[in-house]
Design an enzyme around this catalytic site. Sequence first.
Site, PDB file in Angstrom:
ATOM      1  N   ASP A  43       9.008  21.791   7.015  1.00  0.00           N
ATOM      2  CA  ASP A  43       9.459  20.997   5.868  1.00  0.00           C
ATOM      3  C   ASP A  43      10.952  21.197   5.700  1.00  0.00           C
ATOM      4  OD1 ASP A  43       9.634  19.852   3.115  1.00  0.00           O
ATOM      5  OD2 ASP A  43       7.440  19.938   3.249  1.00  0.00           O
ATOM      6  N   ASN A  47      11.866  17.248  -0.989  1.00  0.00           N
ATOM      7  CA  ASN A  47      11.096  16.881  -2.187  1.00  0.00           C
ATOM      8  C   ASN A  47       9.999  17.913  -2.459  1.00  0.00           C
ATOM      9  OD1 ASN A  47      10.641  15.099  -4.369  1.00  0.00           O
ATOM     10  ND2 ASN A  47       8.853  14.253  -3.313  1.00  0.00           N
ATOM     11  N   PHE A  93       2.768  14.518   7.197  1.00  0.00           N
ATOM     12  CA  PHE A  93       3.012  14.062   5.822  1.00  0.00           C
ATOM     13  C   PHE A  93       4.487  13.798   5.556  1.00  0.00           C
ATOM     14  CE2 PHE A  93      -0.735  16.874   5.494  1.00  0.00           C
ATOM     15  CZ  PHE A  93      -1.618  16.034   4.839  1.00  0.00           C
ATOM     16  N   SER A 137      -0.461   4.171   3.811  1.00  0.00           N
ATOM     17  CA  SER A 137      -0.627   3.852   2.392  1.00  0.00           C
ATOM     18  C   SER A 137      -1.246   2.475   2.225  1.00  0.00           C
ATOM     19  CB  SER A 137       0.754   3.870   1.740  1.00  0.00           C
ATOM     20  OG  SER A 137       0.696   3.281   0.476  1.00  0.00           O
ATOM     21  N   ALA A 138      -1.969   2.312   1.123  1.00  0.00           N
ATOM     22  CA  ALA A 138      -2.521   0.992   0.797  1.00  0.00           C
ATOM     23  C   ALA A 138      -1.419  -0.033   0.569  1.00  0.00           C
ATOM     24  CB  ALA A 138      -3.377   1.102  -0.464  1.00  0.00           C
ATOM     25  N   TYR A 161       9.665   0.817   1.596  1.00  0.00           N
ATOM     26  CA  TYR A 161       8.766   1.965   1.820  1.00  0.00           C
ATOM     27  C   TYR A 161       7.525   1.512   2.590  1.00  0.00           C
ATOM     28  CZ  TYR A 161       5.036   5.302   0.805  1.00  0.00           C
ATOM     29  OH  TYR A 161       3.969   6.154   0.922  1.00  0.00           O
ATOM     30  N   LYS A 165       5.932   2.383   6.538  1.00  0.00           N
ATOM     31  CA  LYS A 165       4.566   2.813   6.887  1.00  0.00           C
ATOM     32  C   LYS A 165       3.973   1.864   7.933  1.00  0.00           C
ATOM     33  CE  LYS A 165       4.298   6.430   4.352  1.00  0.00           C
ATOM     34  NZ  LYS A 165       4.205   7.741   4.955  1.00  0.00           N
ATOM     35  N   ARG A 243      -6.040   0.508 -10.541  1.00  0.00           N
ATOM     36  CA  ARG A 243      -5.828   1.150  -9.243  1.00  0.00           C
ATOM     37  C   ARG A 243      -7.052   1.984  -8.881  1.00  0.00           C
ATOM     38  NH1 ARG A 243      -2.295  -1.847  -9.646  1.00  0.00           N
ATOM     39  NH2 ARG A 243      -0.052  -1.602  -9.328  1.00  0.00           N
ATOM     40  N   GLY A 306       7.398  -6.132  -9.316  1.00  0.00           N
ATOM     41  CA  GLY A 306       6.781  -5.816  -8.026  1.00  0.00           C
ATOM     42  C   GLY A 306       5.377  -5.246  -8.134  1.00  0.00           C
TER      43      GLY A 306
END
Length: 356
Positions: A43, A47, A93, A137-138, A161, A165, A243, A306
């Site tokens: 890492d 973040n 990740f 990601s969805a 973003y 992906k 969600r 968005g």
Amino acid sequence: MAGITNFMQGRSKRILVPGGAGYIGSHTCVELINRGYTPVIVDNFVNSSIASVDRIRQITGANDVPVIEADIRDTAEMVRVLREHECEAVIHFAGLKAVGESTAQPLDYYSNNVQGSLSLLEAMKQAGTGHIVFSSSATVYGTPVSLPYTESHPLAPTNPYGMTKYAVELMLNDLVASRAGINAGILRYFNPIGAHPSGLIGEDPNGVPNNLMPFVAQVAVGRRPHLNVFGNDYDTPDGTGVRDYIHVVDLAEAHIAALEKLLASPDSFTVNLGSGIGHSVLDVVKAFEQASGRDIPLEFVDRRPGDLPAYWADPTHAMELLGWQTRLTLEDMCRDQWAWQSGNPNGYPDVKIGAA
Ligand code: NAD
Ligand code: UDP
């Protein structure tokens, strides 16, 4: 005894975990250790806090969790770490994840997420590491053509973003098709929330949280005066956004199922990781109030630009392929989020790198 120890050491597969100090990565490291694997964390702490690694050790009792401070874009260092630790697989990740920031700083996102993944894959090829689980990601689906999203839903991300992906998914699919000796499990997460039930690890966002759950938790603990609910005029049962929330421990367990599938069979796959159930913003607020015993004052404000009104997963494929499904409820997610937030109101303590 020594024989048993050697036998156990022989069985402990080492798994490289780039981004392992972060929110989902730290929970997955705990599950890896619980299942007898050794995570090797890489890492750059852009973040996250090294304090999370100490907490992983505290939860699991494992003192031998290697942690290397490095950027995945440093290919030579990734090759070195993969070789030195004889990693059998990678659970990847590492990346940046804030949608709004990605619109303002797209090149940072392409660099960290796309160039970073390319570097990691190049390193895997050089080191002969044959398996990768990737955090997608969805958001790759974009505006729903039909709901729930199945894995065959068209892919049309609406922000940089999501594009990064999507780009990494394409890169992985092309790499797999080239028969380079690597198989890949692409996991499309829905909305991960909650924390480890110990309350020792959890999500610790920098600055003002962008996402609903950490914001609600910070209101409950008194760090923020109220929640802004972004829109109450959507075509949903109570007018607020819907969600598919998934407990981070369920999500972590799905990574073990995906890893074991990749180790056991040469096939690659892409699966949704969600519960299949949609909850509104007001559902989440009500459940959190119950779990915490605190009031969450709220104000209805304009829709967030968005935002999609509602989406949720069809999780059937994950069940059929991996034998995995969610088992924890929204109540569990709120209880465990509260355990983390109330025990760590300001997130992880400041710890100097190298001190953990
Ligand atoms: P996180 O920010 O907590 O964890 C990401 C980790 O990667 C951090 O520890 C960060 O320091 C590290 N990192 C970032 N860039 C790096 C680099 N170039 N080199 C080395 N380390 C780097 O985020 P998270 O919520 O745990 O998400 C993990 C992954 O899952 C991310 O790829 C994210 O895009 C994806 N994802 C997250 C969500 C979500 O809602 N949390 C949803 C879908 C997908
Ligand atoms: N949301 C909200 N207030 C906030 C943050 C989020 O009302 O401060 C809403 C948001 O409009 C969406 C839902 O909560 O309907 C989940 O938002 P989040 O950012 O957590 O996830 P995403 O929209 O990326 O799926």
